[in-house]
Design an enzyme around this catalytic site. Sequence first.
Site, mmCIF file in Angstrom:
data_model
loop_
_atom_site.group_PDB
_atom_site.id
_atom_site.type_symbol
_atom_site.label_atom_id
_atom_site.label_comp_id
_atom_site.label_asym_id
_atom_site.label_seq_id
_atom_site.Cartn_x
_atom_site.Cartn_y
_atom_site.Cartn_z
ATOM 1 C CG ASP A 56 -0.204 0.013 2.531
ATOM 2 O OD1 ASP A 56 0.783 -0.739 2.679
ATOM 3 O OD2 ASP A 56 -0.591 0.780 3.443
ATOM 4 C CD GLU A 122 4.076 1.386 6.811
ATOM 5 O OE1 GLU A 122 4.757 1.774 7.761
ATOM 6 O OE2 GLU A 122 3.733 2.163 5.894
#
Lengths: 430, 430
Positions: A56, A122
Amino acid sequence: MAAYLQQLAESLDFSLEQRAMGIQAGTPNLELPPVLLGRLGTDSNKKTILIYGHYDVQPAEKSDGWTHEPFEVFQHKDGRLIGRGITDDKGPVIAWFNAIQAYQRSGVELPVNLIFCIEGMEESGSEGLESLIRLEKSRYFKDVDAICISDNYWLGSTQPVLTYGLRGCSYYALKISGPNADLHSGVFGGTCREPTNDLIHLMSKLTNPQGDILIPGLQELVAPLTTEEAKLYDNITFSMQDLYKGLGNSYSARFESEKETLMARWREPALSIHGIEGAFAAPGAKTVIPASVTGKFSIRTVPNMEPAKVDKLVFDYVNKCFQDLHSHNQMTVSLINTGKWWLSSPKDVNFEAAAKATEAVWGKAPDLTREGGSIPVCLIFEQTLGKNVLLLPMGRGDDGAHSVDEKLDVLNYIEGTKTFIAYLHYISNT
Amino acid sequence: MAAYLQQLAESLDFSLEQRAMGIQAGTPNLELPPVLLGRLGTDSNKKTILIYGHYDVQPAEKSDGWTHEPFEVFQHKDGRLIGRGITDDKGPVIAWFNAIQAYQRSGVELPVNLIFCIEGMEESGSEGLESLIRLEKSRYFKDVDAICISDNYWLGSTQPVLTYGLRGCSYYALKISGPNADLHSGVFGGTCREPTNDLIHLMSKLTNPQGDILIPGLQELVAPLTTEEAKLYDNITFSMQDLYKGLGNSYSARFESEKETLMARWREPALSIHGIEGAFAAPGAKTVIPASVTGKFSIRTVPNMEPAKVDKLVFDYVNKCFQDLHSHNQMTVSLINTGKWWLSSPKDVNFEAAAKATEAVWGKAPDLTREGGSIPVCLIFEQTLGKNVLLLPMGRGDDGAHSVDEKLDVLNYIEGTKTFIAYLHYISNT
């Protein structure tokens, strides 16, 4: 991206499974992005290294000021690869696959077993990952000997580093609600207590203009500086020019010396105001009194600040300051997410192997550094698996993670991949 | 909308021409929306009334909290017509066409000549309109006897009003630039002077928490309150409940009494902070240090504040406050747009005709009011054409202009249209 990584793994004769992570907290039915788990090798005579990364990225739009489409990689003739996530953290993740490919194509047997754990949350507090790690502690991750994470950066742009400490981050929302709908500032201006005015006054109490945090008791939670620690900052390859390059100028710097700057980044808390949700944020002029506004700020935390204690100090102080405003609007302050600071042992064999690898590839010993950013998963891996966690960065300090024109230099991508290869070699011999 | 109004005019046997307004200031090639000019009747024995309105509206998106699509009219069973611009100012504009239609269908000759001037930049400072009015002063507008504008609201929700005063508005941008790109707050937090922090501190100096403006010299520009004026506020049909209804609650009110509230709205300046451009404004958490942020605020001005003097006081004060911050980031404060306050003579025949019309339709004499909002064109028409300007509002004080679920009650639409019809009758007899 998850599917792409799975294809990459298939091409290297192993597989990444998508682990469903359930529903995002606070949403009725938004599925969390899956974690990718994979294993390459089960030789009990070899060490098993857990590689963590994330697929991400931060939001990005070309209109933010990017010179090219942020979600297409652009290779600049000066050697920069430009794109959202190129250094944080898609580039390093893909480099691990290149490292495996290099072993396979050169006919050299991988010297270790590899386990991959690549998440997709994250940038949003790694929601769900801690549960997964706890669940898999004695299953998928049961024979892990060491953990290697490449999700941070060199301090400057020339000196490789290994990183053994990170700041934590506690992110807060400060919401003030007044009128039940946005109002015309001509019709109502002067006759109502405006939530934005309350918020501006409240947020102005968080720090002084110099940026020093004004929350009572917070500084007392910070570990005192020892003489030994104070000496460490003298031997780091870092110049104010490195900071100025990152800032794009010298006048926005808060301190004049390298030592003060490194200490401010590594071992001192910092408070940043990120913006206001609910107020007018577009170009031009809109004559509105927003009904409800939410200020966002975060505190970077350091040893020995306990997050729960920080929360209490923040909440108590904000509540007191709001009372002092004598506003009858409604205020709530809440924690959006939190990640604790992390401090590892750089004398572990994990760090020794990475130091040898760095020296072999780059021709110089790495500096041992801490960082200002937060990777909560470091602490979770260390505490849950009880193994050493190494941060082995690939990119440079001026890569502009989270910023426009985020980049990774081709040199760092190639030499960094070689360092990963060498690290696997040296860690297998310890 | 412009084309729709042209069709409406055609159906009533006159035409609205589109007057091109050139290129918007500060843009390379963005054409200004056209002004619509139209004339119905050229009988030199009749008075000629200039009707002004605007077809542009404030921005709106359903996601702002609208219960229905903002750009489709929704008729609620409680009698509200809901939609962006319904009361500000599309509803009143279309009502004038209904008024003409009523005369035509009932076979009664229009008692006056009508000239229409309907613009598309009212919500953006009426750019270009002043030049047009000056240009047409001795051409299109040469035989205008009086001006009627329906672009404001009743004070409350029951008592019709005529309005003879408006506040002005000076809208400012306060830009602070630091790093040359957005930064990761983990990596850079604590080591740089953050523009958002500078901005928050700077904007906290504009007013005190109660909303009193702190700019030295500003209050001295305000016309002193005479005993005669002070008495006026005692006879206005207005209760705190009207304000509370507009705010949606009582606790967001700044004052407890009607008189203080009316004076704060009509004859005192007010400063509103509208928001920050360039900072994080979306839901969720983004750990960014914005490189450059622009705070937006406006000051509602009243007699006798000269806009140029206000600008100078604002600029001097903001510059001084920024110096006091000892930041080395770069700050610029600029005026985005300005519109002067307006104060008319309610004893003119124009007002007398509107008062008779109101009494005939609504069964009670209107209150004579001022308003807090700004319609710079009032002043421009009055000064350029040298004729009386009347504000004859159609909607109510709780219509929510500029807000979500902006509404106009069907009753006000119908009775307001009748009032327009009666006004044309009475003004023709003066």
